[in-house]
Write a protein that holds these residues in place. Structure first.
Motif, PDB file in Angstrom:
ATOM      1  N   TYR A  52      60.967  47.351 -61.028  1.00  0.00           N
ATOM      2  CA  TYR A  52      59.609  47.844 -61.120  1.00  0.00           C
ATOM      3  C   TYR A  52      59.554  49.363 -60.938  1.00  0.00           C
ATOM      4  CZ  TYR A  52      59.944  47.508 -56.017  1.00  0.00           C
ATOM      5  OH  TYR A  52      60.344  47.631 -54.703  1.00  0.00           O
ATOM      6  N   GLY A  54      56.265  52.776 -60.876  1.00  0.00           N
ATOM      7  CA  GLY A  54      54.846  53.106 -60.952  1.00  0.00           C
ATOM      8  C   GLY A  54      54.458  54.121 -59.904  1.00  0.00           C
ATOM      9  N   CYS A  63      57.944  55.975 -63.021  1.00  0.00           N
ATOM     10  CA  CYS A  63      58.555  55.327 -64.181  1.00  0.00           C
ATOM     11  C   CYS A  63      59.259  56.376 -65.032  1.00  0.00           C
ATOM     12  CB  CYS A  63      57.499  54.601 -65.004  1.00  0.00           C
ATOM     13  SG  CYS A  63      56.729  53.215 -64.152  1.00  0.00           S
ATOM     14  N   TYR A  72      62.847  51.859 -65.115  1.00  0.00           N
ATOM     15  CA  TYR A  72      62.501  51.232 -63.838  1.00  0.00           C
ATOM     16  C   TYR A  72      63.261  51.901 -62.693  1.00  0.00           C
ATOM     17  CZ  TYR A  72      60.190  47.801 -66.710  1.00  0.00           C
ATOM     18  OH  TYR A  72      59.342  47.203 -67.604  1.00  0.00           O
ATOM     19  N   LYS A  91      48.856  52.549 -60.935  1.00  0.00           N
ATOM     20  CA  LYS A  91      49.473  51.633 -61.894  1.00  0.00           C
ATOM     21  C   LYS A  91      50.922  51.337 -61.530  1.00  0.00           C
ATOM     22  CE  LYS A  91      46.571  53.132 -65.698  1.00  0.00           C
ATOM     23  NZ  LYS A  91      46.523  53.610 -67.078  1.00  0.00           N
ATOM     24  N   ARG A  93      54.488  48.800 -63.209  1.00  0.00           N
ATOM     25  CA  ARG A  93      55.041  47.922 -64.245  1.00  0.00           C
ATOM     26  C   ARG A  93      56.208  47.185 -63.640  1.00  0.00           C
ATOM     27  NH1 ARG A  93      54.950  50.453 -70.092  1.00  0.00           N
ATOM     28  NH2 ARG A  93      55.263  48.271 -70.435  1.00  0.00           N
ATOM     29  N   TYR A  94      56.445  45.976 -64.113  1.00  0.00           N
ATOM     30  CA  TYR A  94      57.580  45.216 -63.606  1.00  0.00           C
ATOM     31  C   TYR A  94      58.138  44.291 -64.675  1.00  0.00           C
ATOM     32  CZ  TYR A  94      54.779  40.942 -63.054  1.00  0.00           C
ATOM     33  OH  TYR A  94      54.007  39.836 -63.289  1.00  0.00           O
ATOM     34  N   ASP A 115      59.369  49.563 -72.966  1.00  0.00           N
ATOM     35  CA  ASP A 115      58.536  48.376 -72.905  1.00  0.00           C
ATOM     36  C   ASP A 115      59.286  47.055 -72.888  1.00  0.00           C
ATOM     37  OD1 ASP A 115      56.208  49.882 -72.934  1.00  0.00           O
ATOM     38  OD2 ASP A 115      56.152  49.938 -75.116  1.00  0.00           O
TER      39      ASP A 115
END
Length: 122
Positions: A52, A54, A63, A72, A91, A93-94, A115
């Protein structure tokens, strides 16, 4: 017979360098956000790991600041039926794969751009 052996050896050599994808665990992980904390739950019967990044509360890494220019920046293992938590200020992402991870990637996943992640067989 010699042609068969040569063909077999060529196929074996090629197969050793072919992609060997592992299994995503995204369907195993539930994420619940609240008050600058995200709780991840492992709903499968085997260990999973998260990668992850962010706006993490206790890290300056963002990120894209990962090892070797990876996207990551952090990881953690979550046992079956257990939870993991991260503290965020925005925010995040993981991604998740089945199995476990140690410090660094160690060949457990491969990032494909920003992505997508491919889980690799252990």
């Amino acid at each position: 017979m010699k042609k068969f052996i040569v063909l077999f050896l060529l196929c074996a050599a090629f197969g050793a360098h072919a992609k060997n994808p592992g299994e995503s665990a995204m369907h195993c992980v539930g994420a619940r956000s609240g008050n600058e904390e995200v709780t991840f739950s492992n709903n499968c019967g085997e260990k999973v790991f998260l990668i992850y990044c962010g706006d993490l509360k206790y890290s300056r890494k963002r990120c894209g600041d990962g090892l070797g220019g990876g996207y990551y920046t952090h990881s953690q293992n979550i046992s079956p039926g257990e939870q993991g938590k991260i503290h965020v200020q925005g925010k995040y992402r993981y991604f998740s794969c089945k199995g476990s991870i140690s410090f660094g990637n160690g060949g457990t996943y491969r990032e494909i751009g920003t992505d997508s992640v491919e889980c690799l067989k252990r």
